[in-house]
Design a protein around this motif. Structure first.
Motif, PDB file in Angstrom:
ATOM      1  N   LEU A 177      31.810  62.457  43.297  1.00 42.57           N
ATOM      2  CA  LEU A 177      31.255  61.285  42.606  1.00 42.57           C
ATOM      3  C   LEU A 177      30.518  60.363  43.571  1.00 42.57           C
ATOM      4  O   LEU A 177      30.894  59.225  43.789  1.00 42.57           O
ATOM      5  N   ALA A 237      29.175  56.709  42.423  1.00 43.60           N
ATOM      6  CA  ALA A 237      30.068  55.561  42.270  1.00 43.60           C
ATOM      7  C   ALA A 237      30.502  54.967  43.604  1.00 43.60           C
ATOM      8  O   ALA A 237      31.080  53.902  43.656  1.00 43.60           O
ATOM      9  N   ASN A 238      30.239  55.713  44.639  1.00 38.76           N
ATOM     10  CA  ASN A 238      30.620  55.171  45.948  1.00 38.76           C
ATOM     11  C   ASN A 238      29.844  53.907  46.274  1.00 38.76           C
ATOM     12  O   ASN A 238      30.289  53.053  47.008  1.00 38.76           O
ATOM     13  N   ASP A 295      26.421  53.261  35.855  1.00 37.89           N
ATOM     14  CA  ASP A 295      27.398  53.880  36.784  1.00 37.89           C
ATOM     15  C   ASP A 295      28.735  54.142  36.103  1.00 37.89           C
ATOM     16  O   ASP A 295      29.383  55.163  36.303  1.00 37.89           O
ATOM     17  N   LEU A 311      30.745  57.630  35.624  1.00 38.53           N
ATOM     18  CA  LEU A 311      32.134  57.796  36.066  1.00 38.53           C
ATOM     19  C   LEU A 311      33.005  58.342  34.938  1.00 38.53           C
ATOM     20  O   LEU A 311      33.810  59.255  35.134  1.00 38.53           O
ATOM     21  N   LYS A 348      42.472  59.331  42.846  1.00 39.21           N
ATOM     22  CA  LYS A 348      41.020  59.161  42.996  1.00 39.21           C
ATOM     23  C   LYS A 348      40.460  58.109  42.036  1.00 39.21           C
ATOM     24  O   LYS A 348      39.665  57.268  42.419  1.00 39.21           O
ATOM     25  N   TYR A 349      40.888  58.175  40.779  1.00 43.33           N
ATOM     26  CA  TYR A 349      40.287  57.266  39.775  1.00 43.33           C
ATOM     27  C   TYR A 349      41.111  56.016  39.549  1.00 43.33           C
ATOM     28  O   TYR A 349      40.571  54.929  39.446  1.00 43.33           O
ATOM     29  N   GLY A 384      41.134  53.377  44.185  1.00 47.88           N
ATOM     30  CA  GLY A 384      40.406  54.346  43.387  1.00 47.88           C
ATOM     31  C   GLY A 384      39.078  53.787  42.868  1.00 47.88           C
ATOM     32  O   GLY A 384      38.749  52.618  43.050  1.00 47.88           O
ATOM     33  N   GLU A 385      38.346  54.696  42.192  1.00 49.85           N
ATOM     34  CA  GLU A 385      36.995  54.365  41.719  1.00 49.85           C
ATOM     35  C   GLU A 385      36.999  53.166  40.774  1.00 49.85           C
ATOM     36  O   GLU A 385      36.146  52.284  40.874  1.00 49.85           O
ATOM     37  N   LYS A 398      37.248  49.794  42.305  1.00 47.06           N
ATOM     38  CA  LYS A 398      36.026  49.335  42.963  1.00 47.06           C
ATOM     39  C   LYS A 398      35.197  48.485  41.986  1.00 47.06           C
ATOM     40  O   LYS A 398      34.628  47.461  42.351  1.00 47.06           O
TER      41      LYS A 398
END
Lengths: 665, 401
Positions: B2, B5-6, B18, B22, B45-46, B51-52, B55
């Motif tokens: 991904l 999304a970083n 975005d 995601l 991760k999510y 996690g994403e 963020k």
């Protein structure tokens, strides 16, 4: 043995330090430890007391090892104050036990304290300073290795007699002890009384004291075995007795007396007289053939004759002429120094050469040998197999002492393994360790009890030798002992035994009631392990005192019976039929008998019978037990029909009812 | 993965875009997940702390009120959706576990009861294997011996102080008879000697017994129990084990001994250790040797690595507590007492008198013999501090091997 580094260095001057000396001695001579200060501890080997239990001897080794020269400032010729040896005579009555006797008469002695340097050396070497005369005697021993003794000449009547003690003879020694002597012991005496236990200790009645004016110095040599035995019998160990026991050379005695007289003249103001020397059989010169090839072959290193002669000459050996060898080559003879009583063979010379070269300078070489079969004795292999099997089955191995207490003798049924008579030690260390074990059971029983403090169940075994006294001697047998403490210990043990013997290929055995006297096992719960031809291999059973069971087997007997050969049997083409039978039987009836009976009733068709369940319960009634057997039927040549099996079962039921009065359930 | 999304877009439409990406991606991955480990990775991760989704929440904080109102609801919604999918997936996966038999594989395994061989057995076996690989045979001998075999035949005469090197248990004198194996006794010419019986003080009598029965060349080792009349302490026992070695042939020599014994120790300790030979004295060999092997713990340095922990460990000091020769204090090796060497074996070339006792002609033969203490080797190998443990029968000790 303690040595003074400064005295060694004085006798063998050189640039080496004390720690270098210690290191080199360890690699080339004797185990040596630095004790701090001036002192060294040197472990003189028992064969080297004649030449090396002395500062002179050690100095000679030092000179050889460091490539320096010996230097003895006090080795000049004696200047006697008189031409006559004095009024004393020496009479050796036992020439075998007294190999040499030197006596020196010293008059006008002034007893005083010793000079500081002398006191210091005595102290370094662990001796106490007494007075100048006694100290000089001790110093001469330290320097030359020859034990010395001084008598107060005014307390000696007539001459010296060296003789064996009389029956019932007693002596009071200078340390105020009294000893009873026997006819084997050698004494130094005068015309009227004994003066000393020869080579061991001086007598009180002739002791040097502060008023002593005239002394008689003894430097002698006695049969080493006689001194050793006397010292042992009397329980009296002295510096002198230890040294004499180690086979000193009679040649050493003369060095002793010369050194002593010289010092007495210098440090005790004495007037010295020529000494008397009675030496019935002079020690002969020893010549050894120097066979360089043999020496090189023994050490495993090429050697040159010149190199070898050089090395040996540093230790006082000398090469003499040559000999004809094989008609061609000229070889040399080596004359052995008189003090080296340890050198008798060419191997002894090889050792001197090898250690001076240094064992660490040898290059390792693989031996060249013909390929042979490396075998292990069969009993060793059997022990290995059993150990591996038992460890796999969950049993851990213990080692116990071979010695037990008298009370533990005949604990197990030991007559299975020998005469039943114990083997006693002449010199036991303690009551607990006074007798050789006649069974592994005392140790195993103790192991069970000890380990039950830490574990709920214990499974152990030991393989070890046991002993009994037979008519011809001591009988030694290797046994396997297995012990366990668990809920159904004895039956577990029985199952283990079955599979162990099966694994070892022993099929023809049975387990009748034990019928051997013992204190270990519960009667009625113990069995003999016996072969088909009635050889008793061992026993097993429940033990008293612990919820457990023990087994012992004679591995020597077992070894003759094990059969590792296995042969494939064709798998049966026909199916087996399984039937269970439950019965209610009287408690007195034994399962073993029922099993045997079932097998016997239907010999051809019953392949296997097993007890698969049993219990006792109040509901069953008094003295009753419920047993369930599983019977496996199979015919070799056909598939069995239900009717056939039913017929067999009916026959079995009927016979069990008739024979054992059981109730079918 | 991904990547998009970083780096979150700064404009609101870009952010919504975005978030959409995601969502699609996370749903796709969660659908495809096969096991709980992978699932947990996706959760981290999510939905994890770093996690994403978090963020986006971080960015949310910096937005204006207006923008927050537009962006927060879809973000909250996505978080809830993803959590739901995750929960469902977890129960799905555990369901599949139950349906496969319901066993909880994290339960401990069934305890198997395996016995343990005594450490001396293990070490003896290792020694036997090494020597067997060098063509040595293995034999044994009796523990009750005659004075003749134990002493006289080995050039240790009666009434000689050398005998004092072996403190001996003697049997009661009425047991002054032949040993039981008459076969061995009568076959040797010199051995039909009656003598007081004793508990053998070493395995060396088997040298004579074996030579009486066999012709050289041969090489054997002899493991066995021996006895000493000695007070017991941490390094002395009344009974202990020795392994004797004997190699005899026409030209077996000292250099051969050095080779064999170096090989042996290197294999036994599995290290390339040096050995050192020093002169010594045993009446049945000439020359006689003591064998030292480099200390296996400090590898010959006399020192151990690692910091000095307590004053008692500091050994590199003079008596006044100052470092020796300006060195820093070090931890001394207690196994070799800082010498760097371990004394492990007595040895030498077979004495001509011993060959004669066995009926051999010493002119034709040479051989070496050696003897080592099994307990000593085991104590070095396993770092066992007290010899008495071997005879304690204590399973807490034995089960460690």
């Amino acid at each position: 043995m303690k040595f003074s580094f400064s005295l060694i260095k004085k006798l063998a001057p050189g640039k080496y330090t004390k720690s270098e000396l210690v290191e080199k001695f360890n690699l080339h001579l004797f185990e040596t430890v630095d004790l701090g200060g001036d002192a060294l501890e040197i472990v003189v080997s028992p064969n080297r007391f004649s030449d090396a239990a002395s500062h002179l001897g050690i100095a000679m080794e030092t000179a050889a090892i460091f490539g320096t020269k010996l230097s003895d400032p006090n080795s000049g010729e004696l200047k006697f104050n008189s031409k006559s040896p004095g009024v004393f005579r020496v009479n050796i009555q036992d020439k075998k036990l007294s190999r040499r006797y030197l006596a020196g008469y010293v008059s006008e002695v002034k007893i005083a304290s010793s000079p500081i340097w002398l006191k210091e050396i005595l102290e370094t070497c662990g001796l106490r300073s007494i007075n100048n005369v006694v100290d000089i005697m001790n110093y001469v021993m330290l320097k030359t290795g020859q034990p010395m003794h001084a008598f107060d000449a005014d307390k000696v009547s007539g001459g010296i007699v060296v003789r064996k003690a009389k029956k019932g003879e007693k002596i009071d020694t200078i340390d105020n002890q009294t000893f009873s002597l026997d006819k084997e012991m050698l004494v130094i005496a005068d015309a009227k009384k004994n003066l000393a236990i020869a080579g061991i200790k001086g007598g009180k009645n002739s002791e040097i004291d502060s008023n002593t004016k005239r002394i008689l110095v003894e430097s002698a040599n006695f049969d080493s075995a006689s001194i050793y035995d006397t010292s042992k019998k009397l329980g009296l160990r002295t510096d002198a007795s230890v040294r004499f026991s180690h086979n000193l050379s009679p040649e050493l005695a003369e060095l002793g007396i010369k050194t002593a007289l010289d010092l007495l003249q210098k440090f005790a103001g004495g007037k010295i007289h020529p000494y008397i020397d009675v030496y019935p059989k002079k020690q002969s010169k020893k010549l050894l053939r120097l066979d360089i090839d043999k020496m090189a072959s023994l050490i495993g290193k090429d050697l040159k004759e010149k190199e070898v002669v050089n090395l040996l000459s540093q230790l006082g050996f000398s090469a003499k002429g040559g000999f004809a060898s094989g008609g061609k080559k000229q070889g040399k003879n080596i004359e052995v120094p008189a003090l080296r009583t340890d050198i008798n063979d060419s191997e002894d010379l090889a050792e001197e050469v090898a250690r001076l070269i240094g064992y660490n300078n040898l290059i390792a070489k693989p031996p060249a040998v013909a390929l042979g079969f490396a075998a292990e004795e069969e009993l060793i292999l059997l022990k290995d197999r059993i150990r591996n099997f038992l460890a796999g089955a969950g049993f851990s191995e213990v080692y116990n002492y071979s010695l037990i207490s008298k009370e533990d003798l005949a604990l197990g049924p030991v007559k299975i393994f020998g005469s039943g008579d114990g083997v006693l030690l002449a010199n036991p260390m303690s009551r607990q360790l006074a007798v050789l074990r006649d069974s592994l059971s005392p140790g195993l029983l103790k192991n069970l009890k000890d380990n039950l403090r830490f574990f709920e169940e214990v499974r152990i075994f030991e393989i070890g030798n046991v002993f009994s006294q037979s008519k011809t001697g001591t009988d030694e047998k290797t046994l396997l002992g297995i012990a366990l403490a668990s809920k159904n210990a004895v039956l577990e043990l029985k199952g283990l035994l079955d599979i162990l013997l099966e694994k070892l290929g022993l099929v023809d055995y049975f387990l009748p009631d034990l019928n051997y006297d013992n204190k270990l096992l519960k009667t009625g719960e113990s069995l003999r392990i016996e072969t088909g031809d009635h050889k008793v291999l061992g026993y097993m059973g429940s033990v008293h005192g612990v919820k457990g069971a023990i087994l012992e087997l004679d591995l020597g007997k077992l070894l003759k019976l094990v059969d590792e050969e296995k042969e494939y049997e064709p798998l049966s083409k026909f199916p087996s039929v399984m039937r269970d039978i439950s019965i209610l039987a009287d408690n007195q009836i034994r399962v073993g008998e029922i099993l045997a009976m079932i097998q016997r009733i239907s010999l051809k068709l019953v392949e296997d019978v097993d007890l698969i369940d049993w219990y006792q319960d109040e509901k069953l009634g008094d003295n009753k037990k419920s047993l369930t057997f599983r019977i496996v039927f199979r015919a070799e040549d056909r598939t069995l029909t239900d009717q056939e099996v039913d017929r067999e079962m009916a026959a079995i039921n009927q016979i069990l009812i008739n024979k054992f009065d059981v109730e079918l359930r | 993965m991904l990547n998009s999304a970083n780096c979150i877009a700064v404009s609101l439409p870009g952010m919504l875009e975005d978030l959409k990406k995601l969502k699609t991606e996370a749903q796709k991955f969660l659908k495809e997940v096969k096991d709980s480990k992978e699932l947990e990775n996706l959760r981290v991760k999510y939905l994890g702390r770093k996690g994403e989704l978090n963020k986006f929440f971080d960015v949310l904080k910096s937005l204006s009120l207006e923008e927050k109102r537009k962006f927060a609801p879809p973000l909250q919604k996505l978080k809830k959706e993803l959590e739901e999918i995750l929960d469902k997936k977890i129960s799905e996966l555990s369901q599949s576990l139950k349906s496969s038999g319901g066993l909880d594989i994290t339960m401990p395994g069934k305890k198997m009861s395996m016995g343990h061989l005594h450490p001396l057995t293990i070490v003896e076996k290792e020694i036997r294997e090494i020597f067997k690989a060098m063509n040595f045979s293995v034999v044994e001998g009796p523990e009750v011996e005659s004075e003749y075999y134990n002493f006289d035949a080995l050039n240790i005469p009666k009434s000689h102080p050398a005998r004092d090197m072996w403190d001996t248990f003697w049997l009661r004198s009425n047991q002054k008879q032949l040993t039981i194996d008459n076969k061995q006794i009568t076959s040797g010419k010199r051995s039909n000697v009656k003598g007081q019986m004793l508990l053998r003080t070493h395995t060396s009598p088997v040298q004579i017994r074996y030579m009486e029965q066999h012709k050289p060349p041969f090489q054997i080792i002899v493991p066995g129990r021996v006895f000493r009349f000695e007070a017991t302490d941490a390094s002395h026992e009344i009974n202990f084990y020795q392994v004797e070695g004997l190699m005899v042939g026409k030209d077996v020599n000292l250099a051969n001994f050095k080779f064999v014994i170096q090989e042996f120790f290197q294999r036994l300790f599995k290290k390339n250790l040096k050995i050192r030979l020093r002169p010594s004295y045993f009446p049945f060999v000439e020359p006689g040797l003591e064998v030292d092997v480099q200390c296996i713990r400090c590898e010959g340095t006399g020192r151990l690595d690692g910091p000095v922990k307590s004053a008692s460990q500091i050994t590199g000091l003079t008596q006044k507590g100052l470092p020796r020769g300006g060195e820093a204090p070090f931890r001394g090796c207690n196994l070799c007492k800082e010498s760097g060497w371990l004394e492990v074996m007595g040895a030498g070339m077979v004495h001509p008198r011993v060959f004669e006792s066995a009926g051999y002609n010493p002119k034709d033969l040479q051989g070496f013999a050696f003897g080592l203490g099994l307990e000593r080797i085991a104590m070095i190998k396993y770092n066992i501090p007290d010899i008495r443990l071997f005879y304690s029968g204590d399973l807490r000790f034995i089960r460690q091997f």
